[in-house]
Design an enzyme around this catalytic site. Structure first.
Site, PDB file in Angstrom:
ATOM      1  N   ASP A  18     -19.542 -28.725  -9.071  1.00  0.00           N
ATOM      2  CA  ASP A  18     -19.681 -27.805  -7.933  1.00  0.00           C
ATOM      3  C   ASP A  18     -19.801 -26.353  -8.379  1.00  0.00           C
ATOM      4  O   ASP A  18     -20.759 -25.655  -8.043  1.00  0.00           O
ATOM      5  CB  ASP A  18     -18.489 -27.951  -6.977  1.00  0.00           C
ATOM      6  CG  ASP A  18     -18.430 -29.314  -6.309  1.00  0.00           C
ATOM      7  OD1 ASP A  18     -19.494 -29.922  -6.121  1.00  0.00           O
ATOM      8  OD2 ASP A  18     -17.329 -29.769  -5.988  1.00  0.00           O
ATOM      9  N   ARG A  99      -3.493 -25.806  -5.811  1.00  0.00           N
ATOM     10  CA  ARG A  99      -4.429 -24.870  -5.202  1.00  0.00           C
ATOM     11  C   ARG A  99      -3.807 -23.510  -4.865  1.00  0.00           C
ATOM     12  O   ARG A  99      -4.407 -22.474  -5.163  1.00  0.00           O
ATOM     13  CB  ARG A  99      -5.065 -25.484  -3.951  1.00  0.00           C
ATOM     14  CG  ARG A  99      -5.885 -26.740  -4.226  1.00  0.00           C
ATOM     15  CD  ARG A  99      -6.904 -26.499  -5.318  1.00  0.00           C
ATOM     16  NE  ARG A  99      -7.761 -27.649  -5.558  1.00  0.00           N
ATOM     17  CZ  ARG A  99      -8.004 -28.151  -6.748  1.00  0.00           C
ATOM     18  NH1 ARG A  99      -7.430 -27.623  -7.821  1.00  0.00           N
ATOM     19  NH2 ARG A  99      -8.823 -29.178  -6.901  1.00  0.00           N
ATOM     20  N   ASP A 128      -9.117 -29.095   0.260  1.00  0.00           N
ATOM     21  CA  ASP A 128      -8.971 -27.944  -0.624  1.00  0.00           C
ATOM     22  C   ASP A 128      -9.520 -26.659  -0.035  1.00  0.00           C
ATOM     23  O   ASP A 128      -9.029 -25.570  -0.336  1.00  0.00           O
ATOM     24  CB  ASP A 128      -9.627 -28.223  -1.974  1.00  0.00           C
ATOM     25  CG  ASP A 128      -8.767 -29.085  -2.878  1.00  0.00           C
ATOM     26  OD1 ASP A 128      -7.572 -29.231  -2.575  1.00  0.00           O
ATOM     27  OD2 ASP A 128      -9.284 -29.606  -3.879  1.00  0.00           O
ATOM     28  N   SER A 180     -15.437 -38.256  -8.715  1.00  0.00           N
ATOM     29  CA  SER A 180     -14.916 -36.921  -8.451  1.00  0.00           C
ATOM     30  C   SER A 180     -13.472 -36.901  -8.931  1.00  0.00           C
ATOM     31  O   SER A 180     -12.635 -37.661  -8.433  1.00  0.00           O
ATOM     32  CB  SER A 180     -14.991 -36.611  -6.951  1.00  0.00           C
ATOM     33  OG  SER A 180     -14.415 -35.360  -6.684  1.00  0.00           O
TER      34      SER A 180
END
Length: 408
Positions: A18, A99, A128, A180
């Site tokens: 990404d 995060r 996220d 992923s």
């Protein structure tokens, strides 16, 4: 904010698929803006190798790599473990609390650099995006946020790979093994490919699938014993050896991984409303949670222990939903900290083929009194007292039954 006003963007950069394509995409779609990449090291290991060269080669003006491992463990992992927070009964929140620690530091860099916007690579389907953006709003409420997945025409990881190949961006994945994944000191997650069908069993024994350990079938036939020492709910030693939080988690990851500990196959409810399927490896975390739980059974009184279980569920939701920097999470942490004053002692566990088996615990603050609990003769508990207690405790039940009988 109008696109033409955005001159400098700070990007949360992992070097994965990404964020690798986001750098050229930003420059193409935001007037060749300056892109400053920021990577938070929360224990990804070799994933950070060669990141600076890659970031600059794809168009970033510079890359910050922030060592956040100590902060991650001490300020996020341990408080969550002390709370006993587990999302939907199984998920030990490995991605969830990584995060906010990253996002908070990214905000600091963005403010320091005078950036016009912060960009992240989270999809519009996932959790996220919420975790990153709530943290950004907590520390830079007026900062513009760019989320390419909510803007660009790319619709799938296949199309991302096409974009990367067209722009000569090197990737560490291929189309056949394109799970992923998210990795940090605490865990490794796997999503996508065959896991998208809940009917498929995870390929634990397939070479390269598991990275932090082995399947229970491949674990040794002989158990491994480990003793953990806690002070006020914080783990401070393994087998009598004092170590800091980062080293301790790494040590337990090695022990747990070798014994097939900490594998979870979970169909979970995402914050955005859909169900998703993920396989998680959390070997050291599973050991820590179990040891802490065992010690609390010794050191917490009944009412605190039962109420804390209610708090744990809400705490887990707050972490999963990205609300780490919320007043409620901070208030619940204050409660949890208060409960940990006496959670000091040692717990011995037996690790065997994916199982964590209690092998004994002791604490100077133990509330277990063998003289009271014994089935043998004792001189401190009068069993006849129970009759009066039951009469009072059962009075509402008795009155209700008598009233029902009269009204039949």
């Amino acid at each position: 904010m109008d696109k033409k006003d955005i001159k400098k963007v700070v990007l949360a950069y992992s070097g994965g698929l990404d964020t690798s394509i986001i750098i050229p995409w930003l420059k193409e779609n935001y007037n060749n803006c300056e892109v400053i990449a920021v990577s938070g090291d929360v224990g990804q290991g070799t994933e950070l190798d060669g990141l600076e060269e890659k970031a600059k080669k794809t168009g970033a003006s510079k890359l910050y790599i922030l060592d956040l491992k100590k902060e991650f463990v001490e300020d996020y992992i341990f408080p969550t473990m002390q709370a006993g927070a587990v999302y939907e009964g199984e998920y030990l929140l490995g991605t969830s609390f990584a995060r906010p620690v990253i996002a908070r530091r990214i905000v600091e860099i963005a403010l320091q650099e005078g950036a016009d916007a912060i960009c992240h690579g989270c999809t519009g389907k996932g959790n996220d995006q919420v975790r990153f953006e709530l943290a950004i709003k907590a520390f830079a409420p007026k900062m513009h946020i760019i989320a390419p997945w909510r803007e660009w025409s790319i619709k799938s990881r296949e199309e991302e790979i096409d974009y990367a190949e067209a722009h000569d961006i090197p990737l560490r994945i291929n189309r056949e093994t394109n799970y992923s994944k998210d990795k940090n000191l605490w865990h490794l997650s796997h999503e996508g490919l065959d896991l998208e069908d809940p009917a498929n069993e995870p390929q634990y024994d397939k070479p390269g699938f598991l990275e932090m350990g082995v399947s229970p079938e491949q674990a040794p036939d002989k158990p491994t014993y480990v003793t953990l020492t806690f002070e006020r709910g914080i783990p401070v030693a393994v087998d009598g050896e004092k170590m800091d939080g980062v080293a301790l988690v790494e040590k337990l990851n090695a022990l747990g991984g070798a014994n097939g500990i900490g594998l979870v196959d979970l169909l979970e409810n995402r914050l955005v409303g859909m169900k998703s399927r993920g396989v998680y490896e959390t070997p050291g975390g599973a050991i820590l949670y179990r040891a802490h739980e065992v010690l609390e059974t010794l050191c917490l009184d009944r009412d605190t222990q039962h109420y804390k279980a209610l708090v744990a569920n809400r705490f887990a939701e707050l972490v999963y939903f990205g609300q780490w920097f919320s007043p409620l999470r901070e208030a619940l942490s204050a409660f949890v900290t208060e409960t940990q004053k006496t959670v000091t002692g040692e717990v011995r566990l037996k690790l065997y083929k994916g199982n964590i088996i209690n092998a004994g615990a002791k604490s100077p603050f133990s509330l277990y009194d063998p003289e009271i609990a014994t089935f043998d003769e004792d001189h401190v508990y009068n069993q006849a007292d129970a009759a009066g207690f039951i009469n009072l405790f059962g009075l509402p039940t008795k009155v209700k039954a008598m009233t029902d009988a009269k009204n039949k």
